[in-house]
Motif scaffolding. Structure first.
Motif, PDB file in Angstrom:
ATOM      1  N   LEU A 292      -9.536   9.315  -6.058  1.00 14.82           N
ATOM      2  CA  LEU A 292      -8.600   8.383  -6.729  1.00 14.82           C
ATOM      3  C   LEU A 292      -9.039   6.995  -7.071  1.00 14.82           C
ATOM      4  CD1 LEU A 292      -5.512   8.311  -7.466  1.00 14.82           C
ATOM      5  CD2 LEU A 292      -4.961   7.241  -5.303  1.00 14.82           C
ATOM      6  N   ARG A 293      -9.070   6.250  -8.120  1.00  9.25           N
ATOM      7  CA  ARG A 293      -9.832   5.268  -8.595  1.00  9.25           C
ATOM      8  C   ARG A 293      -9.008   4.135  -8.594  1.00  9.25           C
ATOM      9  NH1 ARG A 293     -13.467   6.154 -13.350  1.00  9.25           N
ATOM     10  NH2 ARG A 293     -14.157   4.193 -12.621  1.00  9.25           N
ATOM     11  N   ARG A 294      -7.516   4.448  -8.937  1.00  6.95           N
ATOM     12  CA  ARG A 294      -6.713   3.412  -9.153  1.00  6.95           C
ATOM     13  C   ARG A 294      -5.016   4.009  -8.820  1.00  6.95           C
ATOM     14  NH1 ARG A 294      -6.106  -0.188 -14.396  1.00  6.95           N
ATOM     15  NH2 ARG A 294      -8.096  -0.996 -13.532  1.00  6.95           N
ATOM     16  N   LEU A 295      -4.232   3.084  -7.974  1.00  4.71           N
ATOM     17  CA  LEU A 295      -3.113   3.216  -7.853  1.00  4.71           C
ATOM     18  C   LEU A 295      -2.234   1.931  -8.104  1.00  4.71           C
ATOM     19  CD1 LEU A 295      -0.788   5.125  -6.651  1.00  4.71           C
ATOM     20  CD2 LEU A 295      -1.417   4.306  -4.225  1.00  4.71           C
ATOM     21  N   ASP A 296      -1.429   1.843  -9.152  1.00  3.97           N
ATOM     22  CA  ASP A 296      -0.692   0.845  -9.674  1.00  3.97           C
ATOM     23  C   ASP A 296       0.568   0.825  -9.006  1.00  3.97           C
ATOM     24  OD1 ASP A 296       0.351  -1.310 -11.174  1.00  3.97           O
ATOM     25  OD2 ASP A 296      -0.215  -0.485 -13.161  1.00  3.97           O
ATOM     26  N   LEU A 297       0.996  -0.041  -8.243  1.00  3.98           N
ATOM     27  CA  LEU A 297       2.337  -0.552  -7.692  1.00  3.98           C
ATOM     28  C   LEU A 297       2.855  -1.824  -7.870  1.00  3.98           C
ATOM     29  CD1 LEU A 297       1.392   0.663  -3.975  1.00  3.98           C
ATOM     30  CD2 LEU A 297       2.410   1.997  -5.703  1.00  3.98           C
ATOM     31  N   ALA A 298       2.364  -2.483  -9.204  1.00  2.12           N
ATOM     32  CA  ALA A 298       3.006  -3.431  -9.640  1.00  2.12           C
ATOM     33  C   ALA A 298       4.583  -3.459  -9.759  1.00  2.12           C
ATOM     34  CB  ALA A 298       2.033  -4.055 -10.980  1.00  2.12           C
ATOM     35  N   GLN A 299       5.066  -4.659 -10.037  1.00  3.74           N
ATOM     36  CA  GLN A 299       6.664  -4.833  -9.733  1.00  3.74           C
ATOM     37  C   GLN A 299       7.379  -4.051  -9.035  1.00  3.74           C
ATOM     38  OE1 GLN A 299       7.771  -6.948 -12.138  1.00  3.74           O
ATOM     39  NE2 GLN A 299       5.597  -7.670 -12.505  1.00  3.74           N
ATOM     40  N   ASN A 300       6.777  -3.682  -7.840  1.00  5.02           N
ATOM     41  CA  ASN A 300       7.640  -3.057  -6.732  1.00  5.02           C
ATOM     42  C   ASN A 300       7.927  -4.115  -5.660  1.00  5.02           C
ATOM     43  OD1 ASN A 300       7.890   0.231  -7.129  1.00  5.02           O
ATOM     44  ND2 ASN A 300       5.648  -0.298  -7.412  1.00  5.02           N
ATOM     45  N   LEU A 301       8.933  -5.044  -6.031  1.00  3.77           N
ATOM     46  CA  LEU A 301       9.092  -5.860  -5.346  1.00  3.77           C
ATOM     47  C   LEU A 301       9.766  -5.848  -3.778  1.00  3.77           C
ATOM     48  CD1 LEU A 301      11.245  -8.100  -8.131  1.00  3.77           C
ATOM     49  CD2 LEU A 301       8.804  -7.889  -7.845  1.00  3.77           C
ATOM     50  N   ASN A 302      10.028  -4.667  -3.588  1.00  7.57           N
ATOM     51  CA  ASN A 302      10.473  -4.574  -2.141  1.00  7.57           C
ATOM     52  C   ASN A 302       9.341  -4.608  -1.064  1.00  7.57           C
ATOM     53  OD1 ASN A 302      13.060  -4.824  -2.743  1.00  7.57           O
ATOM     54  ND2 ASN A 302      13.214  -2.567  -3.232  1.00  7.57           N
ATOM     55  N   ILE A 303       8.126  -4.263  -1.759  1.00 11.79           N
ATOM     56  CA  ILE A 303       6.951  -4.120  -1.015  1.00 11.79           C
ATOM     57  C   ILE A 303       6.531  -5.497  -0.430  1.00 11.79           C
ATOM     58  CG2 ILE A 303       4.541  -3.723  -0.695  1.00 11.79           C
ATOM     59  CD1 ILE A 303       4.832  -1.606  -3.055  1.00 11.79           C
ATOM     60  N   GLY A 304       6.670  -5.669   1.068  1.00 13.35           N
ATOM     61  CA  GLY A 304       6.094  -6.883   1.767  1.00 13.35           C
ATOM     62  C   GLY A 304       7.310  -7.569   2.125  1.00 13.35           C
ATOM     63  N   ARG A 305       8.657  -7.160   1.743  1.00 13.78           N
ATOM     64  CA  ARG A 305       9.909  -8.161   1.775  1.00 13.78           C
ATOM     65  C   ARG A 305      10.562  -7.735   3.500  1.00 13.78           C
ATOM     66  NH1 ARG A 305      13.722  -8.775  -3.089  1.00 13.78           N
ATOM     67  NH2 ARG A 305      12.192 -10.083  -4.211  1.00 13.78           N
TER      68      ARG A 305
ATOM     69  N   ILE B  12       9.948   0.920  -4.993  1.00 11.77           N
ATOM     70  CA  ILE B  12       9.047   1.381  -3.557  1.00 11.77           C
ATOM     71  C   ILE B  12       9.003   0.038  -2.718  1.00 11.77           C
ATOM     72  CG2 ILE B  12       6.834   2.163  -2.722  1.00 11.77           C
ATOM     73  CD1 ILE B  12       6.187   3.381  -5.543  1.00 11.77           C
ATOM     74  N   GLY B  13       9.251   0.484  -1.770  1.00 16.80           N
ATOM     75  CA  GLY B  13       9.344  -0.534  -0.236  1.00 16.80           C
ATOM     76  C   GLY B  13       8.157  -0.153   0.645  1.00 16.80           C
ATOM     77  N   ASP B  14       8.411  -1.010   1.526  1.00 16.41           N
ATOM     78  CA  ASP B  14       7.226  -0.719   2.709  1.00 16.41           C
ATOM     79  C   ASP B  14       6.892   0.787   2.992  1.00 16.41           C
ATOM     80  OD1 ASP B  14       6.662  -3.500   2.568  1.00 16.41           O
ATOM     81  OD2 ASP B  14       8.093  -4.120   4.242  1.00 16.41           O
ATOM     82  N   VAL B  15       7.924   1.367   3.436  1.00 18.84           N
ATOM     83  CA  VAL B  15       7.803   2.965   3.789  1.00 18.84           C
ATOM     84  C   VAL B  15       7.001   3.805   2.897  1.00 18.84           C
ATOM     85  CG1 VAL B  15       8.956   4.918   4.564  1.00 18.84           C
ATOM     86  CG2 VAL B  15      10.017   2.806   5.423  1.00 18.84           C
ATOM     87  N   GLY B  16       7.579   3.500   1.670  1.00 17.46           N
ATOM     88  CA  GLY B  16       6.959   4.206   0.618  1.00 17.46           C
ATOM     89  C   GLY B  16       5.358   3.683   0.383  1.00 17.46           C
TER      90      GLY B  16
END
Length: 668
Positions: free
Chosen positions: A655-668, A637-641
């Motif tokens: 919704l109490r938790r949304l885990d987006l760990a190890q999506n290295l394209n976020i914030g690049r 997943i990237g910034d758009v997603g």
């Protein structure tokens, strides 16, 4: 309820899970007053297990479960703030997602807190982050001691301690020696300390670690170092063993000094009479020819220890029992001895070709065992290991031995994951999970884990019958990685499993045809694109063709489906696959948790569909069933997603938790 006294009402609310008490505050003025002002809730903060997970607490792909109430650092701080500094008792046992930093914040904001419990409980030891190093134990004792002097009452801490290396072990021994013993309690700096769990690793020096350059460290230094380590460990066990110690985790290189192992086992047997769980590495029984003379004393001391603690021991785990060569014979020798009659949970990480009649003889002495696991960790499946495991095929004799035991046992939790069972072996074992005429009372299977047995082949023909026979008891089903037709057959039976909470099909490609109820000429399954190019002679008519994803969607949408957790890790999911299962996710009234982690092809496009899952709940699920937890770890997943998901989260109050760990394209 109006006639019930406030004190009685407070006791009732005490048994209610923390998250449900928040809802109760909105019922009426009186309930809110009791829940916000009564001392039961303003001076105590206890984070109990989620009641829905009580029956699943023993299981995961590795044998045991990390599931607990979804307490996190942020929710912990909010709950602590409600006490307005008046908190006096805090229990974070079994909360795998709480960090030490959050506990420190709670201590700082509640100066009168003098009772602290941090017990890893049933959580897998590697997942519990509140284990204390020896220096942390001393610092915490000093902090709590100051509070005791100010408030008058004696502070108490129940903690889990982790020791890595012989230097930390020496630190722990010195800290305990500087304390004082009063009956069943140990005091350090005026604080009652109960070490309820001890985890050790990397304690003893091994030969490979003694080489420096071209010269070897003197063997006498090697021996002296290990003798001192053994002495320190025995002294630690003597001081904490009879004072509330309930769990011992001897991890790698904790029992690899064969001269010292008998002394350690003897210390456990003599001083740890309250022990309920014992987890140890098979290195204690893996000896080379040079140390063969120590084998007999090791085996005798082990069995003497088991006999001494047998009255309290409920759970026994032997890690890496798959180790072959000189080590496997000694491990078999241990199996020949008596196991505690009251043993309830047994996990031996062993090769299937090691199942022999002496194994069955040992197991037959444990009539009360409810949880049985021979699971191997997925990461062990390498070529070298497979060669050790009798070419990866369980013999028919081994399967028959296990099946014979299951037919006469009370096992309700069975974990055979990653054992590389072939069709014949799987069929033999599954056949034993069916009731027979000699069964006076059929307890049924509650948890069945068969993942990682991709060689299952035709053995899965018994799987539908097993699911039907256990329809009223099955709570957790993991068939990930089985042949696709067997996964499809399991999904077809889900509407019958009215108590099923969790379905795990990780490692299964949902865009494959799970051909159920037909027998194609060629057993090899094809994707939809391959089927379109086929002349049709190997497949049923198009109307009968359904991918596993479509079957899953139809099952989730069925009115009888009560599934709460759906796990689809490493299934090669794409955005198209998510769209295929969406109708079921949106319509299932009970579904609260979905895990689609490690599907890197989901990407930003797939986030559009996940956003529908979050937003769709608000319109389609009027009777509850909101998704409260979604895992998207490592999904490309990237910034758009991420932005798409953020907008959807803003519309979901549940919704109490949304885990987006190890999506290295976020914030690049």
């Amino acid at each position: 309820m109006d006639s019930v006294d406030d004190e009685v009402l407070a006791l009732i609310f005490r048994a209610v899970p923390a998250r449900d008490r928040l809802r109760c505050e909105e019922v009426c003025v009186r309930w809110r007053r009791v829940l916000t002002n009564h001392s039961e809730f303003t001076t105590r903060l206890v984070l109990p297990p989620d009641p829905l997970d009580d029956s699943l607490v023993e299981t995961t792909e590795g044998g045991w479960s990390p599931w607990r109430e979804e307490a996190r650092d942020d929710t912990l701080r909010v709950a602590s703030a409600k006490a307005k500094g008046g908190l006096r008792h805090f229990d974070a046992s079994g909360c795998a997602d709480i960090t030490k930093r959050a506990v420190i914040d709670v201590l700082k904001s509640n100066p009168r807190l003098t009772s602290l419990v941090m017990d890893e409980g049933e959580v897998e030891t590697s997942l519990y982050g509140l284990k204390l190093r020896p220096r942390h134990l001393v610092a915490l004792a000093e902090t709590m001691a100051a509070r005791g002097r100010d408030g008058g009452s004696t502070p108490r801490i129940d903690i889990s301690v982790e020791v890595t290396g012989n230097r930390e072990l020496e630190e722990l021994r010195k800290a305990l020696e500087e304390g004082s013993s009063f009956g069943d309690s140990l005091q350090i700096g005026g604080v009652e300390v109960y070490v309820v769990s001890l985890t050790t690793s990397l304690l003893f020096v091994v030969d490979s670690a003694l080489t420096h350059g071209d010269s070897d460290i003197d063997e006498d230094v090697h021996r002296e170092t290990n003798e001192k380590t053994t002495t320190d460990l025995v002294e630690v066990l003597r001081r904490i063993g009879g004072r509330g110690l309930r769990r011992l985790n001897f991890l790698e290189r904790s029992l690899n000094d064969h001269r010292g192992v008998p002394k350690i086992f003897n210390a456990v047997g003599e001083d740890c009479r309250t022990l309920r769980e014992l987890h140890l590495d098979s290195e204690a029984f893996t000896v080379d020819r040079e140390h063969w003379e120590f084998l007999e004393s090791t085996v005798d001391s082990f069995n003497g220890m088991i006999d001494a603690i047998g009255d309290t021991l409920c759970r026994l785990t032997l890690f890496r029992a798959y180790r072959d060569g000189g080590g496997w014979g000694p491990v078999r020798a241990v199996w020949c001895k008596k196991l505690p009659e009251g043993l309830q949970k047994l996990h031996f990480e062993m090769p299937h070709h090691g199942l022999r009649h002496d194994t069955l003889d040992a197991l037959s002495r444990c009539p009360n065992t409810r949880v049985l696991s021979f699971a191997n960790r997925p990461r062990l499946q390498t070529r070298s290991i497979n060669r050790q495991l009798s070419n990866g095929v369980m013999s028919k004799a081994s399967a028959s031995i296990l099946a014979d035991y299951l037919r006469t046992s009370s096992v309700t939790h069975l974990d055979l994951s990653n054992m590389l069972l072939d069709g014949d072996a799987l069929g033999e074992i599954l056949g034993a999970a069916l009731p027979n005429q000699s069964d006076d009372v059929w307890d049924g299977i509650k948890v069945l884990i068969l993942s990682g047995n991709e060689r299952g082949g035709s053995g899965g023909k018994d799987l539908p019958a097993v699911l039907e026979a256990n329809a009223s008891t099955m709570l957790h089903l993991d068939v990930g990685g089985l042949p696709d037709d067997q996964v499809a057959q399991a999904i077809d039976k889900l509407p019958l499993l009215t108590r099923l909470h969790t379905l795990d099909i990780s490692g299964t490609q949902v865009n494959m045809f799970g051909i159920s109820g037909v027998t194609p000429k060629r057993k090899k399954l094809k994707t939809s694109d391959e089927a379109a190019k086929n002349d049709g002679e190997d497949f049923p008519p198009p109307a009968q063709l359904q991918t596993i994803g479509k079957k899953l969607a139809a099952t989730l949408a069925a009115p009888s489906c009560r599934l709460k957790r759906l796990i689809l890790e490493s299934c090669s999911l794409t955005a198209s696959d998510l769209r295929e299962i969406s109708p079921g996710v949106l319509k299932c009234p009970s579904l609260v948790f979905v895990d689609v982690s490690y599907n890197s092809a989901i990407g930003d496009e797939g986030c559009v569909e996940v956003a529908r899952w979050i937003q769709g709940n608000a319109r389609a699920k009027k009777n509850g069933g909101w998704l409260t937890r979604i895992h998207l770890e490592g999904c490309g997943i990237g910034d758009v997603g991420a932005k798409t998901l953020a907008e959807a989260v803003a519309t979901s109050p549940k919704l109490r938790r949304l885990d987006l760990a190890q999506n290295l394209n976020i914030g690049r």
